[in-house]
Design an enzyme around this catalytic site. Sequence first.
Site, PDB file in Angstrom:
ATOM      1  N   GLU A 240      -8.868 -64.359 -62.289  1.00 21.85           N
ATOM      2  CA  GLU A 240      -8.176 -64.190 -63.571  1.00 21.85           C
ATOM      3  C   GLU A 240      -6.791 -64.840 -63.457  1.00 21.85           C
ATOM      4  OE1 GLU A 240      -8.328 -60.169 -65.133  1.00 21.85           O
ATOM      5  OE2 GLU A 240      -6.415 -60.436 -66.146  1.00 21.85           O
TER       6      GLU A 240
ATOM      7  N   ARG B 288      -8.170 -60.454 -72.930  1.00 21.13           N
ATOM      8  CA  ARG B 288      -7.285 -61.250 -72.044  1.00 21.13           C
ATOM      9  C   ARG B 288      -7.332 -62.733 -72.412  1.00 21.13           C
ATOM     10  NH1 ARG B 288      -6.806 -56.774 -71.247  1.00 21.13           N
ATOM     11  NH2 ARG B 288      -6.823 -55.595 -69.316  1.00 21.13           N
TER      12      ARG B 288
ATOM     13  N   SER C 187      -4.902 -57.565 -61.154  1.00 21.57           N
ATOM     14  CA  SER C 187      -6.335 -57.844 -60.963  1.00 21.57           C
ATOM     15  C   SER C 187      -6.511 -59.327 -60.671  1.00 21.57           C
ATOM     16  CB  SER C 187      -7.109 -57.491 -62.229  1.00 21.57           C
ATOM     17  OG  SER C 187      -6.935 -56.140 -62.504  1.00 21.57           O
TER      18      SER C 187
HETATM   19  C1  LIG Z   1       0.830 -55.069 -60.404  1.00 18.88           C
HETATM   20  C2  LIG Z   1       0.309 -55.798 -61.611  1.00 18.88           C
HETATM   21  C3  LIG Z   1      -0.390 -55.120 -62.591  1.00 18.88           C
HETATM   22  C4  LIG Z   1      -0.870 -55.772 -63.724  1.00 18.88           C
HETATM   23  N1  LIG Z   1      -1.536 -55.060 -64.684  1.00 18.88           N
HETATM   24  C5  LIG Z   1      -1.992 -55.667 -65.793  1.00 18.88           C
HETATM   25  C6  LIG Z   1      -2.640 -54.919 -66.828  1.00 18.88           C
HETATM   26  O1  LIG Z   1      -2.799 -53.712 -66.743  1.00 18.88           O
HETATM   27  N2  LIG Z   1      -3.090 -55.592 -67.934  1.00 18.88           N
HETATM   28  C7  LIG Z   1      -2.908 -56.942 -68.069  1.00 18.88           C
HETATM   29  O2  LIG Z   1      -3.313 -57.482 -69.101  1.00 18.88           O
HETATM   30  N3  LIG Z   1      -2.282 -57.666 -67.113  1.00 18.88           N
HETATM   31  C8  LIG Z   1      -1.819 -57.076 -65.987  1.00 18.88           C
HETATM   32  N4  LIG Z   1      -1.191 -57.802 -65.009  1.00 18.88           N
HETATM   33  C9  LIG Z   1      -1.047 -59.269 -65.168  1.00 18.88           C
HETATM   34  C10 LIG Z   1       0.306 -59.724 -65.747  1.00 18.88           C
HETATM   35  O3  LIG Z   1       1.232 -58.679 -65.753  1.00 18.88           O
HETATM   36  C11 LIG Z   1       0.159 -60.266 -67.167  1.00 18.88           C
HETATM   37  O4  LIG Z   1      -0.747 -61.350 -67.186  1.00 18.88           O
HETATM   38  C12 LIG Z   1       1.499 -60.698 -67.773  1.00 18.88           C
HETATM   39  O5  LIG Z   1       1.376 -60.968 -69.148  1.00 18.88           O
HETATM   40  C13 LIG Z   1       2.085 -61.924 -67.102  1.00 18.88           C
HETATM   41  O6  LIG Z   1       3.406 -62.076 -67.570  1.00 18.88           O
HETATM   42  P1  LIG Z   1       4.420 -63.064 -66.905  1.00 18.88           P
HETATM   43  O7  LIG Z   1       5.658 -63.074 -67.730  1.00 18.88           O
HETATM   44  O8  LIG Z   1       4.584 -62.743 -65.478  1.00 18.88           O
HETATM   45  O9  LIG Z   1       3.656 -64.447 -67.116  1.00 18.88           O
HETATM   46  P2  LIG Z   1       3.278 -65.669 -66.121  1.00 18.88           P
HETATM   47  O10 LIG Z   1       2.344 -65.197 -65.053  1.00 18.88           O
HETATM   48  O11 LIG Z   1       4.539 -66.323 -65.694  1.00 18.88           O
HETATM   49  O12 LIG Z   1       2.529 -66.583 -67.138  1.00 18.88           O
HETATM   50  C14 LIG Z   1       1.321 -66.169 -67.746  1.00 18.88           C
HETATM   51  C15 LIG Z   1       0.894 -67.238 -68.770  1.00 18.88           C
HETATM   52  O13 LIG Z   1       1.787 -67.206 -69.868  1.00 18.88           O
HETATM   53  C16 LIG Z   1       2.354 -68.499 -70.089  1.00 18.88           C
HETATM   54  N5  LIG Z   1       3.745 -68.292 -70.551  1.00 18.88           N
HETATM   55  C17 LIG Z   1       4.668 -67.460 -70.026  1.00 18.88           C
HETATM   56  N6  LIG Z   1       5.824 -67.515 -70.743  1.00 18.88           N
HETATM   57  C18 LIG Z   1       5.608 -68.413 -71.735  1.00 18.88           C
HETATM   58  C19 LIG Z   1       6.415 -68.932 -72.810  1.00 18.88           C
HETATM   59  N7  LIG Z   1       7.681 -68.543 -73.001  1.00 18.88           N
HETATM   60  N8  LIG Z   1       5.864 -69.865 -73.629  1.00 18.88           N
HETATM   61  C20 LIG Z   1       4.578 -70.273 -73.450  1.00 18.88           C
HETATM   62  N9  LIG Z   1       3.774 -69.822 -72.465  1.00 18.88           N
HETATM   63  C21 LIG Z   1       4.278 -68.895 -71.621  1.00 18.88           C
HETATM   64  C22 LIG Z   1       2.259 -69.199 -68.746  1.00 18.88           C
HETATM   65  O14 LIG Z   1       2.260 -70.608 -68.877  1.00 18.88           O
HETATM   66  C23 LIG Z   1       0.934 -68.664 -68.216  1.00 18.88           C
HETATM   67  O15 LIG Z   1      -0.132 -69.380 -68.790  1.00 18.88           O
HETATM   68  C24 LIG Z   1      -0.683 -57.183 -63.877  1.00 18.88           C
HETATM   69  C25 LIG Z   1       0.044 -57.873 -62.872  1.00 18.88           C
HETATM   70  C26 LIG Z   1       0.532 -57.202 -61.763  1.00 18.88           C
HETATM   71  C27 LIG Z   1       1.327 -57.959 -60.728  1.00 18.88           C
END
Ligand SMILES: Cc1cc2nc3c(=O)[nH]c(=O)nc-3n(C[C@H](O)[C@H](O)[C@H](O)COP(=O)(O)OP(=O)(O)OC[C@H]3O[C@@H](n4cnc5c(N)ncnc54)[C@H](O)[C@@H]3O)c2cc1C
Length: 362
Positions: free
Chosen positions: A358, A170, A246
Amino acid sequence: MKRFKNYSLLHHNTFGIDQKCDELIVFETVDDAVTLAREILDQDAEASSLLILGGGSNLLLTKDFHGKVLTAAKKFEVEVSTKPEDEGSVFLRCWAGTTFDDVVAYAVKHGFYGMENLSLIPGECGASGVQNIGAYGVEAKDVITSIEAVQLSTGKVVTIGAGECGYGYRRSRFKQDWKDKFLITHITYRLSRQFIPHLDYGNIRQVMKDRCIAEGELTGQSLRDIVIGIRRAKLPEPSELGNAGSFFMNPIVDKATLDSVRERFPDVRYFEVSELALSLSEDASRNCRDQKRYKIPAGWMIDRCGWKGRRLGKVGVYEKQALVLVNYGGATGADVVALMHRIQEDVYSKFGIHIYPEVNIK
Ligand SMILES: Cc1cc2nc3c(=O)[nH]c(=O)nc-3n(C[C@H](O)[C@H](O)[C@H](O)COP(=O)(O)OP(=O)(O)OC[C@H]3O[C@@H](n4cnc5c(N)ncnc54)[C@H](O)[C@@H]3O)c2cc1C
């Protein structure tokens, strides 16, 4: 490029927290991202108040954000290519704002394999390369080959090889020394034409047994369906119950701490941590004083503190998974932070172990 002033981020975070930002800017092309970088360069003083946002599924907003929120346009954009020297592989170049799970579905449908175990993880492709998302023994780093981004300090378009991104559990340089320095526009995944399933994680094999699916009969689609089924059974759907997956990292502890926990709780589950240098996250490892390290599931400790399924006003701990904090509706970020502190205090007083979020708290 689209701009929205004084904009509510309610529909841009899966916790469902209603906070505003001064401006939301949606970049639709690489040129837009370059223009934005130049604009930010010209307004140097404001550079510190930037938030790069994907789908907001790893985010907890605790106040209005006084600055610019930059986000890639939400659209499905995937280019498929092959290389004559690598006939077994297929390359998918995806726009940062493409929903990650849509790419997994697309890949499985077309017989491109390697992402099945990552099915249903919320969020966008851009963030997959920042977070190194992972599930059931597969991580994004296993399939990412390169990332295209605009460097915010220069406005230059750069291509960064996966090997340079410092991927670990991660973890990536985008979360550390490169934090908020690159606006990711595209990410390329390398998938295989050959289906090589990873089945030895979670209860994938158990579900196969229950459904009488022999290994030889398994397809990419049936593995994806199994993973989706397992996830739906234990994780809340953000559109129904606000959450960010998480909430806490699993803490990494030293031998002395593990022994003291084992003495008092002989049923503790723990895993020895390998590839220490790569996999340690700074916060998770603050409990360590010597060399050997062990990971203790934070969810188990939270459960043992009696928090699983417990509610505190508008927020609570999910009944099926103690690592997930949920918004029952109308909660503020402060409500979630108050719950987080209560849990952290209880875990520390019972186990002597600090647990850290996290989720990105803003
Ligand atoms: C129900 C649920 C289940 C989940 N299960 C998992 C799992 O099994 N495994 C896991 O690893 N995670 C899991 N997650 C966490 C989450 O899905 C991940 O961390 C995911 O990658 C976040 O994506 P996001 O687009 O929503 O990013 P955001 O939360 O919007 O951003 C995450 C990070 O990425 C950066 N970022 C986003 N887009 C860009 C871009 N274009 N350029 C530069 N930086 C950028 C942001 O600044 C931030 O630091 C879960 C979340 C939920 C709600």
